[in-house]
Design a protein around this motif. Structure first.
Motif, PDB file in Angstrom:
ATOM      1  N   UNK A 122     -78.179  41.666  17.460  1.00  0.00           N
ATOM      2  CA  UNK A 122     -76.762  41.763  17.095  1.00  0.00           C
ATOM      3  C   UNK A 122     -75.950  41.155  18.224  1.00  0.00           C
ATOM      4  N   UNK A 123     -75.176  40.117  17.927  1.00  0.00           N
ATOM      5  CA  UNK A 123     -74.362  39.446  18.946  1.00  0.00           C
ATOM      6  C   UNK A 123     -72.941  39.237  18.435  1.00  0.00           C
ATOM      7  N   UNK A 124     -71.967  39.480  19.291  1.00  0.00           N
ATOM      8  CA  UNK A 124     -70.586  39.164  18.980  1.00  0.00           C
ATOM      9  C   UNK A 124     -70.353  37.721  19.432  1.00  0.00           C
ATOM     10  N   UNK A 125     -69.980  36.847  18.489  1.00  0.00           N
ATOM     11  CA  UNK A 125     -69.731  35.438  18.805  1.00  0.00           C
ATOM     12  C   UNK A 125     -68.310  35.215  19.305  1.00  0.00           C
ATOM     13  N   UNK A 126     -67.353  35.898  18.686  1.00  0.00           N
ATOM     14  CA  UNK A 126     -65.961  35.809  19.139  1.00  0.00           C
ATOM     15  C   UNK A 126     -65.204  37.048  18.699  1.00  0.00           C
ATOM     16  N   UNK A 127     -64.239  37.407  19.493  1.00  0.00           N
ATOM     17  CA  UNK A 127     -63.434  38.597  19.223  1.00  0.00           C
ATOM     18  C   UNK A 127     -62.249  38.214  18.348  1.00  0.00           C
ATOM     19  N   UNK A 128     -61.870  39.090  17.444  1.00  0.00           N
ATOM     20  CA  UNK A 128     -60.734  38.838  16.565  1.00  0.00           C
ATOM     21  C   UNK A 128     -59.466  38.674  17.369  1.00  0.00           C
ATOM     22  N   UNK A 129     -59.339  39.387  18.479  1.00  0.00           N
ATOM     23  CA  UNK A 129     -58.120  39.331  19.294  1.00  0.00           C
ATOM     24  C   UNK A 129     -58.077  38.099  20.199  1.00  0.00           C
TER      25      UNK A 129
END
Length: 106
Positions: free
Chosen positions: A96-103
């Motif tokens: 599980x990886x976060x590619x980019x933050x919504x903020x």
């Protein structure tokens, strides 16, 4: 000897994170284009991913709207309810990886 596998890969945006005691569920939206009456339309499909251990820790740090990349295995399940057999497909995360933050774009 080759082994049999059932796996998935999702790249999409987090719609919600549901943290439980030993498991975290993440709803992820992915968009696809399809043709309807000769016109192209975007269709959003939702997947609920089950995360345990380290994947659950990473998932708990993801927020609504974050773009994520998740891989894992597909597991078929079944159970009985009111005399009927209910079948399901579970997506169990291995990474599980976060590619980019919504903020990040604000």
């Amino acid at each position: 000897m080759p082994r049999n596998i059932a796996e998935f890969r999702l790249i999409g945006q987090v719609g919600g994170v549901d943290q439980k005691e030993k498991v975290t569920f993440v709803n992820i939206a992915s968009n696809y284009n399809r043709q309807v009456d000769g016109q192209w339309q975007e269709e959003t499909l939702w997947n609920r991913v089950t995360c345990f251990a380290k994947c659950a820790e990473y998932a708990q740090n993801a927020g609504k709207g974050d773009m994520v990349h998740v891989t894992g295995r597909v597991k078929q399940s079944q159970y009985e309810r009111d005399g009927s057999t209910i079948y399901g497909t579970d997506l169990i995360a291995d990474s599980f990886s976060v590619l980019s933050r919504a903020s990040a774009g604000e």
